[in-house]
Design a protein around this motif. Structure first.
Motif, mmCIF file in Angstrom:
data_model
loop_
_atom_site.group_PDB
_atom_site.id
_atom_site.type_symbol
_atom_site.label_atom_id
_atom_site.label_comp_id
_atom_site.label_asym_id
_atom_site.label_seq_id
_atom_site.Cartn_x
_atom_site.Cartn_y
_atom_site.Cartn_z
ATOM 1 N N LEU A 18 1.462 -10.288 3.491
ATOM 2 C CA LEU A 18 1.821 -11.644 3.518
ATOM 3 C C LEU A 18 1.932 -12.205 2.059
ATOM 4 C CD1 LEU A 18 -0.245 -12.797 6.531
ATOM 5 C CD2 LEU A 18 2.141 -12.771 6.520
ATOM 6 N N PHE A 19 0.823 -11.683 1.208
ATOM 7 C CA PHE A 19 0.667 -12.168 -0.119
ATOM 8 C C PHE A 19 0.888 -11.332 -1.263
ATOM 9 C CE2 PHE A 19 -2.387 -14.082 2.959
ATOM 10 C CZ PHE A 19 -1.982 -15.441 2.981
ATOM 11 N N MET A 20 1.138 -10.094 -1.057
ATOM 12 C CA MET A 20 0.937 -9.073 -2.091
ATOM 13 C C MET A 20 2.675 -8.734 -2.417
ATOM 14 S SD MET A 20 -1.993 -9.276 -3.347
ATOM 15 C CE MET A 20 -2.099 -7.886 -4.427
ATOM 16 N N ASP A 21 3.441 -9.223 -1.574
ATOM 17 C CA ASP A 21 4.817 -8.638 -1.534
ATOM 18 C C ASP A 21 4.966 -7.196 -1.739
ATOM 19 O OD1 ASP A 21 7.527 -9.138 -1.454
ATOM 20 O OD2 ASP A 21 7.804 -8.989 -3.726
ATOM 21 N N ALA A 22 4.262 -6.499 -0.765
ATOM 22 C CA ALA A 22 4.294 -4.930 -0.478
ATOM 23 C C ALA A 22 4.584 -4.556 0.645
ATOM 24 C CB ALA A 22 3.243 -4.215 -1.344
ATOM 25 N N LYS A 23 5.777 -4.816 1.256
ATOM 26 C CA LYS A 23 5.981 -4.539 2.755
ATOM 27 C C LYS A 23 5.888 -2.852 2.857
ATOM 28 C CE LYS A 23 7.085 -8.710 3.523
ATOM 29 N NZ LYS A 23 6.035 -9.610 4.266
ATOM 30 N N PRO A 24 5.113 -2.348 4.135
ATOM 31 C CA PRO A 24 5.099 -0.981 4.220
ATOM 32 C C PRO A 24 6.230 -0.554 4.955
ATOM 33 C CG PRO A 24 3.635 -2.161 6.072
ATOM 34 C CD PRO A 24 4.195 -3.264 4.848
ATOM 35 N N SER A 25 6.443 0.683 4.690
ATOM 36 C CA SER A 25 7.558 1.342 5.320
ATOM 37 C C SER A 25 7.380 1.827 6.629
ATOM 38 C CB SER A 25 7.821 2.731 4.488
ATOM 39 O OG SER A 25 6.850 3.727 4.768
ATOM 40 N N ARG A 26 8.387 2.278 7.492
ATOM 41 C CA ARG A 26 8.059 2.671 8.849
ATOM 42 C C ARG A 26 7.001 3.829 8.908
ATOM 43 N NH1 ARG A 26 13.998 2.871 11.584
ATOM 44 N NH2 ARG A 26 14.392 0.590 11.654
ATOM 45 N N ARG A 27 6.989 4.999 8.034
ATOM 46 C CA ARG A 27 6.061 5.885 7.970
ATOM 47 C C ARG A 27 4.823 5.474 7.858
ATOM 48 N NH1 ARG A 27 7.815 8.448 4.002
ATOM 49 N NH2 ARG A 27 5.880 8.186 2.871
ATOM 50 N N THR A 28 4.594 4.449 6.767
ATOM 51 C CA THR A 28 3.365 4.052 6.457
ATOM 52 C C THR A 28 2.751 3.203 7.913
ATOM 53 O OG1 THR A 28 3.469 3.522 4.426
ATOM 54 C CG2 THR A 28 1.888 2.276 5.016
ATOM 55 N N ILE A 29 3.509 2.585 8.502
ATOM 56 C CA ILE A 29 3.035 1.856 9.784
ATOM 57 C C ILE A 29 2.791 2.900 10.882
ATOM 58 C CG2 ILE A 29 3.952 0.329 11.548
ATOM 59 C CD1 ILE A 29 5.731 -1.173 9.427
ATOM 60 N N VAL A 30 3.593 3.807 10.893
ATOM 61 C CA VAL A 30 3.209 4.741 11.915
ATOM 62 C C VAL A 30 1.845 5.389 11.624
ATOM 63 C CG1 VAL A 30 3.801 7.071 13.082
ATOM 64 C CG2 VAL A 30 5.475 5.159 12.335
ATOM 65 N N SER A 31 1.539 5.800 10.330
ATOM 66 C CA SER A 31 0.300 6.477 9.986
ATOM 67 C C SER A 31 -0.800 5.394 10.184
ATOM 68 C CB SER A 31 0.498 6.827 8.499
ATOM 69 O OG SER A 31 -0.794 7.334 7.907
ATOM 70 N N MET A 32 -0.565 4.080 9.828
ATOM 71 C CA MET A 32 -1.677 3.333 9.891
ATOM 72 C C MET A 32 -1.934 3.041 11.396
ATOM 73 S SD MET A 32 -1.507 -0.823 8.465
ATOM 74 C CE MET A 32 -0.348 -1.329 9.613
ATOM 75 N N CYS A 33 -1.020 3.141 12.464
ATOM 76 C CA CYS A 33 -1.211 2.943 13.697
ATOM 77 C C CYS A 33 -2.140 4.009 14.508
ATOM 78 C CB CYS A 33 -0.073 2.879 14.466
ATOM 79 S SG CYS A 33 1.036 1.458 14.343
ATOM 80 N N PHE A 34 -1.801 5.344 13.803
ATOM 81 C CA PHE A 34 -2.572 6.618 14.133
ATOM 82 C C PHE A 34 -4.035 6.224 13.611
ATOM 83 C CE2 PHE A 34 1.170 8.985 15.109
ATOM 84 C CZ PHE A 34 0.857 9.903 15.870
ATOM 85 N N LEU A 35 -4.282 5.688 12.411
ATOM 86 C CA LEU A 35 -5.612 5.703 11.732
ATOM 87 C C LEU A 35 -6.306 4.461 12.656
ATOM 88 C CD1 LEU A 35 -4.639 6.224 8.039
ATOM 89 C CD2 LEU A 35 -6.024 7.691 9.489
#
Length: 319
Positions: free
Chosen positions: A130-147
Motif C-alpha cells: 500500500l505504501f512502499m510501492d513494492a508489489k509482490p510477484s505471484r511466486r512471492t504471494i504463493v510463498s507467503m501463503c505457504f508461510l
C-alpha cells in the motif's frame, strides 16, 4: 542496478537478491538465538529483560558512529526524524519486545515465534503493497501463503503448550484467559514488528544511517523501559538482577543487534515482504528449540508447520 544482471524476483537483480538472501538468513539465525536466550529468562520481568536486551545495541553503536564521524560521515538527522524514531522505538519496545517476552512462559517459544512472524508477514505485506510501492510477484504471494498457513498450523498447538507450561507460570491466577492474553500479545507484537520494518526502510531512504537509527531506537527504548522498570519495582526482585540472568539477557541483546544490522541491510536491498519471508524460517527454529531445549510439547501440527515453512522458503528462493 546493472542491465546485464537479470531480475529473479520482483524486478530485483540476481546479485542484490543473493545479498539480500544472505543477510536475511543471518538475521533469522541471530534472531532465533536471541529468542532462545529470551525464553531462558522468561521467569524475569519482561520489561526489565527488554531493557537489558537493548543495551548491547547502544554500546556497539557508539564506537561505530565515532568511526564514521572520523571518516567524515557527520550528517545528523533532523529533530523531527529523531522524535519520530524515538516514538516508534517506544511503541516497538513496549508492544513488540515486552509483549513478546511476556508471552513466552504462557505459550512457549515454539508457538510464540511462528505466530508473531505470521502477523509480521501479513502486516509487512500490506504496508509494503500500500505504501512502499513494492508489489509482490505471484511466486512471492504463493510463498507467503505457504508461510502464513505454516504459522497458523504451528499456532494450533497453543492450547497444548499452555497446558504443559501452566506449572511454570508465576501469575497468581493461572486461568485460560492467560492463554488468550498470551496469544493476543504476540499478535500485536507481530503487527508492530511488521510495521517497524517499513519505518526503518523509509528512514534509510531519507538518508539516516543504519548506526544512527539503531542508536536512537536503542537509547529511547532503554530510557523508557528503565523508567518503567523502576516504577514497577523490578530492582527489588533478586532474580531480575542475578548475574547469570543478566548475562543471558545481554547475550540475547547481542544476537538481536547482529540480527538487526543484517535486517536493516537486507531491507535496503529487498522489499519488506521478501525480508519478512526470509525471517519466517525462525518459525522452524523456534519450534525445534522449544522441543529440544525447553521440552515444550511436540505435536503433528508442529511437524506439519515446519514442513510448510521449508516449502515456502524453497518456492521463494527458486529462480
Amino acid at each position: 542496478m546493472t542491465t546485464d544482471t537479470p531480475p529473479v524476483s520482483d524486478g530485483i537483480s540476481t546479485e542484490l537478491y543473493t545479498k539480500g538472501f544472505i543477510l536475511g538468513s543471518i538475521s533469522s539465525i541471530a534472531y532465533s538465538a536471541a529468542n532462545v536466550f529470551l525464553r531462558s529468562v522468561d521467569h524475569c520481568d519482561a520489561v526489565w529483560v527488554s531493557c537489558v536486551k537493548a543495551m548491547p545495541t547502544f554500546a556497539i553503536m557508539i564506537p561505530w558512529l565515532m568511526i564514521r564521524y572520523c571518516n567524515g560521515h557527520r550528517k545528523m538527522p533532523s529533530l523531527k526524524a529523531i522524535a519520530v524514531l524515538s516514538f516508534v522505538a517506544v511503541v516497538t519496545h513496549l508492544f513488540g519486545n515486552v509483549g513478546f517476552q511476556w508471552s513466552l512462559d504462557k505459550i512457549g517459544i515454539g508457538i510464540a515465534v511462528p505466530l508473531c512472524l505470521g502477523m509480521a508477514i501479513i502486516s509487512g505485506a500490506v504496508i509494503d503493497g500500500l505504501f512502499m510501492d513494492a508489489k509482490p510477484s505471484r511466486r512471492t504471494i504463493v510463498s507467503m501463503c505457504f508461510l502464513i498457513v505454516a504459522v497458523i498450523v504451528l499456532s494450533l498447538g497453543g492450547e497444548t503448550a499452555f497446558e504443559a507450561l501452566k506449572s511454570e507460570i508465576t501469575a497468581v491466577d493461572v486461568s485460560r484467559s492467560l492463554l488468550g492474553l498470551g496469544i493476543g500479545s504476540v499478535v500485536v507484537a507481530g503487527i508492530v514488528y511488521g510495521s517497524f520494518g517499513a519505518v526503518i526502510k523509509t528512514a534509510g531512504r531519507r538518508g539516516i544511517s543504519q548506526p544512527m537509527m539503531m542508536l536512537i531506537i536503542s537509547t529511547a527504548g532503554i530510557l523508557f523501559l528503565l523508567a518503567l522498570s523502576y516504577q514497577q519495582g523490578v530492582f527489588n526482585v533478586p532474580e531480575n538482577l542475578g548475574v547469570w540472568n543478566i548475562g543471558r539477557m545481554l547475550l540475547a541483546g547481542l544476537c538481536n543487534t547482529i540480527a538487526f544490522v543484517a535486517l536493516v541491510a537486507a531491507l535496503q536491498l529487498l522489499p519488506v515482504t521478501n525480508v519478512n519471508l526470509f525471517n519466517a524460517s525462525q518459525a522452524a527454529f523456534g519450534a525445534i528449540a522449544g522441543v529440544l531445549i525447553f521440552a515444550e510439547p511436540a505435536s503433528p501440527w508442529m511437524i506439519a508447520g515446519i514442513l510448510l515453512t521449508v516449502v515456502g522458503l524453497v518456492i521463494m528462493k527458486r529462480k
